[in-house]
Motif scaffolding. Structure first.
Motif, PDB file in Angstrom:
ATOM      1  N   GLU A  55       0.831  -1.213   0.000  1.00 52.76           N
ATOM      2  CA  GLU A  55       0.000   0.000   0.000  1.00 52.76           C
ATOM      3  C   GLU A  55       0.863   1.259   0.000  1.00 52.76           C
ATOM      4  O   GLU A  55       0.572   2.231  -0.713  1.00 52.76           O
ATOM      5  N   ARG A  56       1.909   1.243   0.818  1.00 56.58           N
ATOM      6  CA  ARG A  56       2.779   2.422   0.896  1.00 56.58           C
ATOM      7  C   ARG A  56       3.607   2.607  -0.380  1.00 56.58           C
ATOM      8  O   ARG A  56       3.930   3.737  -0.750  1.00 56.58           O
TER       9      ARG A  56
ATOM     10  N   TYR B  42       2.499   1.837  -3.359  1.00 59.00           N
ATOM     11  CA  TYR B  42       1.560   2.269  -4.395  1.00 59.00           C
ATOM     12  C   TYR B  42       0.443   3.105  -3.770  1.00 59.00           C
ATOM     13  O   TYR B  42      -0.706   2.662  -3.686  1.00 59.00           O
ATOM     14  N   PRO B  43       0.745   4.316  -3.314  1.00 53.74           N
ATOM     15  CA  PRO B  43      -0.264   5.128  -2.625  1.00 53.74           C
ATOM     16  C   PRO B  43      -1.494   5.382  -3.494  1.00 53.74           C
ATOM     17  O   PRO B  43      -1.387   5.761  -4.656  1.00 53.74           O
ATOM     18  N   GLY B  44      -2.661   5.111  -2.905  1.00 45.94           N
ATOM     19  CA  GLY B  44      -3.922   5.351  -3.602  1.00 45.94           C
ATOM     20  C   GLY B  44      -4.318   4.281  -4.594  1.00 45.94           C
ATOM     21  O   GLY B  44      -5.388   4.367  -5.206  1.00 45.94           O
TER      22      GLY B  44
END
Length: 297
Positions: free
Chosen positions: A103-104, A106-108
């Motif tokens: 997640e961090r 690939y933000p969003g």
């Protein structure tokens, strides 16, 4: 189990195309030993998972639903192959923590939902997350709930559904049941419902050695593309009742097996132009749907 060649190279060099740690390191860091109770078998070769992701079709601008991402092998592949957004559902808290690193990175673009996939209202969940358009479902499904998940998606109402395609990993035996033709041993309820609502085909098979831990059987990936208007038209629930009755006693003639559905099976079969001496495994998908439409009246 020895690692696939490409994964060994990755683990040795520490280099992954997305800049994240090799999957074996992720498993060690988060103590993600696969749990049999959760039906977990992990794919660790990112070259293989990227091949699977590409089989899901062009992903640019698309939202992908993934169930049972585990340490994130397929998740990372989907993002590397251009998925605009991945919504991953995982009930293992250890895996949820591991996916936080993705997640961090690939933000969003990655939403991780810590929940039981069988309990999710999929259209409602996607609406809540602002997902527009139809999603693609791509998953190495947990083996212990794979068929339940598929049937739930096939029984989605209204139809056409909220997804444009499904690319799903099953045990090979289950995959063969989904795509089975009439007159074969594997042909049954699952084949009828799947093929009535979707065009289904096996696109890839994988040996046990592709997984950690290696299962006792081979696996296969099935592509299912929804038919806009399944024919003949009928209620999917009624189709389920008809196939349950017919295949519940598959060795018996339909005039006998369908008595659990109607007290006068001969009348129903006559309307459909089907011999009462026929057996379930020889009926086509279209004939089953016709029977269901006649039951619906």
């Amino acid at each position: 189990m020895s690692a696939p060649e490409n994964e060994t190279d990755t683990a040795t060099t520490g280099a992954s195309p997305d800049g994240l740690p090799p999957l074996r390191d992720v498993i060690r860091t988060y103590e993600l030993a696969p749990k049999k109770s959760l039906g977990q078998n992990f794919l660790l070769d990112l070259n293989l998972t990227r091949k699977i992701a590409r089989a899901a079709g062009p992903l640019d601008g698309r939202t992908v639903i993934e169930v049972g991402p585990g340490p994130g092998g397929l998740t990372r592949a989907l993002l590397l192959e251009g998925a605009a957004r991945v919504v991953a559902v995982e009930r293992d808290d250890r895996a949820v923590m591991a996916l936080g690193d993705v997640e961090r990175r690939y933000p969003g673009r990655l939403d991780v939902i810590g929940a039981d996939a069988l309990a999710i209202d999929w259209p409602g969940e996607l609406h809540k997350r602002g997902v527009a358009g139809k999603a693609i479902i791509a998953a190495n499904l947990p083996y212990n709930i794979a068929t339940l998940l598929l049937v739930g998606w096939l029984e989605t109402e209204p139809w056409p559904p909220w997804f444009s395609a499904m690319l799903l990993m099953f045990q090979k035996e289950v995959a063969e049941r989904i795509v089975a033709a009439p007159g074969t041993k594997a042909y049954g309820r699952l084949a009828v419902i799947a093929q009535w609502r979707c065009a289904a085909r096996i696109v890839m098979t994988l040996p046990p050695q592709a997984f950690t831990p290696p299962p006792k059987v081979s696996s296969a990936i099935v592509e299912l593309v929804p038919r806009v208007t399944p024919q003949p038209m009928c209620s999917v629930k009624t189709l389920g009742r008809v196939t349950a009755a017919a295949f519940g006693q598959r060795r018996k003639m339909l005039r006998q097996s369908l008595k659990t559905l109607t007290p006068m099976p001969e009348l129903l079969l006559a309307k459909a132009g089907i011999s009462p001496e026929e057996r379930a495994e020889r009926l086509t998908v279209e004939q089953f749907a016709l029977l269901a439409s006649l039951v619906d009246g």
